[in-house]
Design a protein around this motif. Sequence first.
Motif, short mmCIF file in Angstrom:
data_model
loop_
_atom_site.label_atom_id
_atom_site.label_comp_id
_atom_site.label_asym_id
_atom_site.label_seq_id
_atom_site.Cartn_x
_atom_site.Cartn_y
_atom_site.Cartn_z
N LEU A 123 6.90 69.29 91.35
CA LEU A 123 7.65 68.70 90.83
C LEU A 123 7.78 68.22 89.88
CD1 LEU A 123 8.50 67.16 94.11
CD2 LEU A 123 10.08 68.46 92.76
N ARG A 124 6.09 67.71 89.77
CA ARG A 124 5.49 67.21 88.03
C ARG A 124 5.48 68.67 86.97
NH1 ARG A 124 1.25 65.47 91.89
NH2 ARG A 124 0.11 67.14 91.68
N ALA A 125 4.93 69.74 87.06
CA ALA A 125 5.13 70.39 86.25
C ALA A 125 7.18 70.96 85.82
CB ALA A 125 4.57 72.02 86.45
N MET A 126 7.72 70.92 87.10
CA MET A 126 9.52 70.76 86.83
C MET A 126 9.81 69.91 85.83
SD MET A 126 11.08 72.50 90.00
CE MET A 126 10.52 71.34 91.02
N ALA A 127 9.44 68.45 86.13
CA ALA A 127 9.84 67.10 85.85
C ALA A 127 9.53 67.26 83.97
CB ALA A 127 9.14 66.30 86.28
N GLU A 128 7.93 67.87 84.01
CA GLU A 128 7.32 67.82 82.67
C GLU A 128 8.16 69.09 81.86
OE1 GLU A 128 4.77 67.32 79.30
OE2 GLU A 128 5.78 66.19 80.80
N TYR A 129 8.34 70.09 82.32
CA TYR A 129 9.93 70.89 81.91
C TYR A 129 10.45 70.82 81.32
CZ TYR A 129 12.49 75.20 81.44
OH TYR A 129 13.37 76.18 81.31
N ARG A 130 11.31 69.59 82.82
CA ARG A 130 12.94 68.96 82.57
C ARG A 130 12.50 68.15 80.97
NH1 ARG A 130 13.00 68.69 87.92
NH2 ARG A 130 15.32 70.08 88.74
N ARG A 131 11.28 67.32 80.76
CA ARG A 131 11.34 66.77 79.76
C ARG A 131 10.55 67.41 78.26
NH1 ARG A 131 6.98 64.23 76.57
NH2 ARG A 131 5.42 65.80 77.79
N LEU A 132 10.22 68.44 78.41
CA LEU A 132 10.23 69.14 77.04
C LEU A 132 11.17 70.18 76.78
CD1 LEU A 132 6.26 70.76 77.67
CD2 LEU A 132 6.64 68.42 76.05
N CYS A 133 12.23 70.33 77.76
CA CYS A 133 13.20 71.45 77.35
C CYS A 133 14.18 70.87 76.18
CB CYS A 133 13.51 71.89 78.81
SG CYS A 133 15.26 73.20 78.34
N PRO A 134 14.57 72.12 75.24
CA PRO A 134 15.33 70.83 74.36
C PRO A 134 16.85 71.52 74.71
CG PRO A 134 14.67 73.60 73.65
CD PRO A 134 13.99 73.13 74.84
N TYR A 135 17.40 72.14 75.77
CA TYR A 135 18.46 71.43 76.28
C TYR A 135 18.87 70.72 77.04
CZ TYR A 135 17.97 76.66 73.67
OH TYR A 135 17.86 77.45 72.88
N HIS A 136 20.13 70.76 77.96
CA HIS A 136 20.65 69.13 78.64
C HIS A 136 20.77 70.32 79.96
CE1 HIS A 136 22.51 67.03 81.04
NE2 HIS A 136 23.50 68.39 81.04
N LEU A 137 19.65 69.75 81.07
CA LEU A 137 19.44 70.63 82.72
C LEU A 137 20.46 69.45 82.79
CD1 LEU A 137 15.55 71.43 81.92
CD2 LEU A 137 17.74 73.22 82.19
N ASP A 138 20.97 70.08 83.50
CA ASP A 138 22.19 70.37 84.78
C ASP A 138 21.75 69.36 85.89
OD1 ASP A 138 24.24 68.29 86.87
OD2 ASP A 138 25.81 70.19 85.87
N PRO A 139 21.52 68.76 86.39
CA PRO A 139 20.26 68.85 87.90
C PRO A 139 20.68 69.20 89.13
CG PRO A 139 20.78 66.28 87.27
CD PRO A 139 21.62 66.85 85.82
N LYS A 140 22.56 69.69 88.58
CA LYS A 140 22.26 70.50 89.94
C LYS A 140 22.71 71.98 89.38
CE LYS A 140 24.37 67.48 93.08
NZ LYS A 140 23.97 66.55 93.95
N GLY A 141 22.82 72.08 88.19
CA GLY A 141 22.41 73.47 87.69
C GLY A 141 21.41 74.74 87.95
N LEU A 142 21.49 75.06 86.61
CA LEU A 142 20.28 75.87 85.79
C LEU A 142 19.38 75.46 86.04
CD1 LEU A 142 21.68 79.44 85.17
CD2 LEU A 142 21.17 78.79 87.08
N LEU A 143 18.15 75.65 86.24
CA LEU A 143 16.74 75.11 85.92
C LEU A 143 15.84 75.63 84.87
CD1 LEU A 143 13.72 72.62 86.03
CD2 LEU A 143 12.89 74.32 87.19
N PHE A 144 15.88 76.61 84.57
CA PHE A 144 15.27 77.91 83.79
C PHE A 144 16.13 78.58 82.82
CE2 PHE A 144 12.09 77.55 86.85
CZ PHE A 144 10.72 77.06 86.73
N ARG A 145 15.33 77.92 81.24
CA ARG A 145 16.64 78.54 80.86
C ARG A 145 16.23 79.65 79.67
NH1 ARG A 145 22.22 76.52 80.92
NH2 ARG A 145 21.96 74.94 82.46
N GLY A 146 16.83 80.44 79.15
CA GLY A 146 16.36 81.40 78.21
C GLY A 146 16.13 80.71 76.35
N ALA A 147 15.87 81.68 75.23
CA ALA A 147 15.24 80.58 74.46
C ALA A 147 16.55 80.52 74.16
CB ALA A 147 14.89 82.23 73.34
#
Length: 131
Positions: free
Chosen positions: A23-47
């Motif tokens: 969960l902590r790793a996913m939170a860090e990924y969300r923080r660093l991800c340059p794309y908007h991540l809908d909490p109910k949508g896909l977590l991992f995104r392509g380039a």
Amino acid sequence: DTVLRVTGKGGKTRLVPVLPVALRAMAEYRRLCPYHLDPKGLLFRGARGGPLNPAIVQRDMAKLRSALNLPDTATPHALRHSFATHLLGRGGDLRTIQELLGHASLSTTQIYTGVDTARLLEIYEQAHPRA
């Protein structure tokens, strides 16, 4: 308890328990991800921000296996199989394992974990000893 909804092979959706470290790793990924991540949508995104291509994950897994000197058989499916087999070997309940794996049939879980009838009877006897 926190779960992650994962859509896998054949479009089947499973609820997967998630450890606090993940969960902590996913939170860090969300923080660093340059794309908007809908909490109910896909977590991992392509380039480019679209859905992550499974071939990319497979390629990266192959690179990791090579870097760690692991055999080609060290796949996500093998990890899933080992997870289930180890749970069962440590006294896990076959029905619970069935639910974790998302199998519709208990016989699928039994085959998947390599359980034979003798082992099932042994588990049953441990869980329901005669008085």
